[in-house]
Every structure is written in C-alpha cells, then in structure tokens.
Design a protein around this motif. Structure first.
Motif, PDB file in Angstrom:
ATOM      1  N   ARG A 160       0.811  -1.215   0.000  1.00 41.70           N
ATOM      2  CA  ARG A 160       0.000   0.000   0.000  1.00 41.70           C
ATOM      3  C   ARG A 160       0.845   1.266   0.000  1.00 41.70           C
ATOM      4  N   TYR A 161       2.105   1.153   0.468  1.00 45.84           N
ATOM      5  CA  TYR A 161       2.967   2.325   0.578  1.00 45.84           C
ATOM      6  C   TYR A 161       4.029   2.340  -0.519  1.00 45.84           C
ATOM      7  N   GLU A 162       3.723   1.771  -1.661  1.00 46.49           N
ATOM      8  CA  GLU A 162       4.646   1.844  -2.778  1.00 46.49           C
ATOM      9  C   GLU A 162       4.535   3.217  -3.451  1.00 46.49           C
ATOM     10  N   GLY A 163       5.532   3.546  -4.244  1.00 43.98           N
ATOM     11  CA  GLY A 163       5.519   4.820  -4.938  1.00 43.98           C
ATOM     12  C   GLY A 163       6.432   5.830  -4.281  1.00 43.98           C
ATOM     13  N   GLU A 164       6.416   7.037  -4.819  1.00 42.24           N
ATOM     14  CA  GLU A 164       7.308   8.085  -4.324  1.00 42.24           C
ATOM     15  C   GLU A 164       6.977   8.472  -2.885  1.00 42.24           C
ATOM     16  N   ARG A 165       5.705   8.533  -2.569  1.00 47.74           N
ATOM     17  CA  ARG A 165       5.313   8.915  -1.206  1.00 47.74           C
ATOM     18  C   ARG A 165       5.797   7.889  -0.193  1.00 47.74           C
ATOM     19  N   GLY A 166       5.629   6.610  -0.485  1.00 49.48           N
ATOM     20  CA  GLY A 166       6.105   5.576   0.420  1.00 49.48           C
ATOM     21  C   GLY A 166       7.607   5.562   0.532  1.00 49.48           C
ATOM     22  N   LEU A 167       8.300   5.808  -0.589  1.00 46.93           N
ATOM     23  CA  LEU A 167       9.759   5.851  -0.556  1.00 46.93           C
ATOM     24  C   LEU A 167      10.252   6.998   0.315  1.00 46.93           C
ATOM     25  N   ALA A 168       9.593   8.146   0.224  1.00 51.88           N
ATOM     26  CA  ALA A 168       9.980   9.284   1.053  1.00 51.88           C
ATOM     27  C   ALA A 168       9.733   8.998   2.529  1.00 51.88           C
ATOM     28  N   LEU A 169       8.632   8.311   2.841  1.00 48.71           N
ATOM     29  CA  LEU A 169       8.347   7.984   4.241  1.00 48.71           C
ATOM     30  C   LEU A 169       9.362   6.987   4.792  1.00 48.71           C
ATOM     31  N   ARG A 170       9.771   6.017   3.989  1.00 46.43           N
ATOM     32  CA  ARG A 170      10.772   5.054   4.445  1.00 46.43           C
ATOM     33  C   ARG A 170      12.110   5.742   4.715  1.00 46.43           C
ATOM     34  N   GLY A 171      12.497   6.653   3.822  1.00 39.43           N
ATOM     35  CA  GLY A 171      13.731   7.383   4.056  1.00 39.43           C
ATOM     36  C   GLY A 171      13.663   8.255   5.293  1.00 39.43           C
ATOM     37  N   LYS A 172      12.506   8.858   5.534  1.00 38.64           N
ATOM     38  CA  LYS A 172      12.366   9.708   6.718  1.00 38.64           C
ATOM     39  C   LYS A 172      12.372   8.866   7.986  1.00 38.64           C
TER      40      LYS A 172
END
Length: 255
Positions: A160-172
């Motif tokens: 559900r958290y794939e994509g640019e938004r999920g990638l940014a959240l994982r990095g944060k």
C-alpha cells in the motif's frame, strides 16, 4: 430442604439442573458486528486527532520535558494500532458486502496515522538531537522509542505504501532512527541496580551492581581498633652466608 435461589441457579441458566445443557446461543448478528466495527472506526478517528494534539504539545517545548510529551504521543499511536488490529479482525468476520466500505475507511485511517507518526517524529527529533542538556534516562527512553519506530517502519514495506510517497516515508523513518541513535550515543545508560545481568536497548549486557541473590555478601568491617587490618606475617630471617674458607697454599698444590 430446598436450596436457596442463589445456589439453585448456580451453574445453569434460569435454574436448570446442572446436568441438562441449556439452549444454544444464537449466532451473532452481522448487523451488530458491523455497528461494533463502525464504533471502533469512530474511536480511531478520535485517537488520530488526539495524537496530533499531543505531537504539537511535544514540539512546543522540546528542551523542557519534550521527550516525556513525545512519549505520550507515541503511546497514543500504539493504542491506535492495537485498536485498528482488533477492528480488522471484526471486519474479517463480516460478509464482504458489509465489510468493504469499513475496510476502506480503516485503511485510510491506518495510512493517516503512519503519516502523522513519521512526520511528527521527524520534526521532533530534528530539534531534540540539538538539545544541550539531556535528562536522566534519555538513553533508555530513546531505546524504547526506537523499537516502536522499527515496528511501525515495517508497515511501510506493505504494497500500500509503494511509490514516491512511500519511498519518502521510508527514508524519513530511517533518518529518525539515526537521530535516535545519535541521542543515545550522547548520554550513557543508567547503571543497573538489579542483582542479575540485563540487556540494554542495543543488545549490550549490563553487569549488576548488587551481589547475586543466594550468595553471602562479605561481612562489613567491624568498628574500632579491631577493624584495622592485621599486618602480614613477617618473612623468616634468611640464614647468614658462610664465609669462604681461607687456607695457606704450599708447593704441593702446584704440582
């Protein structure tokens, strides 16, 4: 002699004999289950708003009791996810046509709480890492919060958290973990006052200060002159060396 009414009805519904089984319970009504799940979703929405208020209170005064206020926020976040898991179990027991709208609403609430947690935690620790004087117990408290962060970090691996938004959240989230470890490195852990070894947040084994139970402690020294340590026993005097023998040489000794 008849039994009192309170004892007569014990063990069976409506005073039936204990040996006779009572009527079978009616299956739960799907509509009642749906109303129960909907009530949980309303409660989750309230907890989401409360968590946002607690996070704002933690950011207002980071250097003075900020970590304690932040832990109130994370406690509310953990309660949210615990109730969300229970609501998910309730929805799985419903027919698909009744559970579909509520399941969509639950997914949205879940994603909103993950977003709030990551964003607020990143904003808090970006300031807290620069606090000059850290309170006692910061090492242990940050260790507990690090475990909670890593648990929520696992949610971001969901499709559900794939994509640019999920990638940014994982990095944060990974950046928050680095800030937590940096804070823990600045202040040593509290000493272990127990009588058994303990494991710290990073896996290090802390030795106890107290003696282990069951082992007799060394007796305290007595007061007064008797408390003075006895002098070590004197070494026995060494035997005097024998002087070399001196005699007069003759011509026979040189033959």
């Amino acid at each position: 002699m008849p039994l009192p009414p309170s004892r007569r009805s014990a063990g069976s519904p409506r005073g039936q004999p204990p040996g006779r089984p009572g009527p079978a319970a009616a299956p739960p009504d799907p509509a009642a289950r749906r109303r129960e799940a909907a009530t949980m979703l309303i409660r989750l929405d309230e907890m989401l708003r409360t968590a946002g208020d607690l996070a704002a209170a933690a950011r207002d005064r980071v250097s003075v009791g900020g970590l304690t206020r932040y832990r109130r926020f994370t406690r509310k976040v953990r309660d949210f996810f615990a109730l969300a898991a229970l609501a998910d179990e309730k929805l799985e027991a419903l027919p698909p046509d009744l559970a579909a709208p509520l399941a969509t609403a639950l997914d949205r609430l879940h994603a909103r709480m993950v977003l709030v947690f990551v964003e607020e935690s990143a904003a808090f620790f970006a300031i807290f890492v620069r606090v000059k004087h850290l309170p006692i117990g910061t090492h242990e408290m940050c260790g507990l919060e690090l475990r909670g962060l890593l648990a929520i970090r696992g949610f971001l691996d969901d499709p559900r958290y794939e994509g640019e938004r999920g990638l940014a959240l994982r990095g944060k989230a990974d950046r928050i973990a680095e800030l937590m470890r940096a804070v823990m490195a600045r202040i040593p852990p509290l000493p272990d006052f127990g009588d058994l070894p303990s494991v710290g947040p990073k896996g290090s084994v802390n030795k106890p200060i107290k003696a282990a139970r069951g082992r007799p402690a060394a007796p305290p020294p007595a007061a007064g002159p008797a408390a003075r340590p006895a002098p070590p026993p004197a070494a026995p005097p060494a035997a005097p060396e024998r002087p070399p023998e001196v005699r007069q040489l003759t011509l026979d000794d040189f033959q």
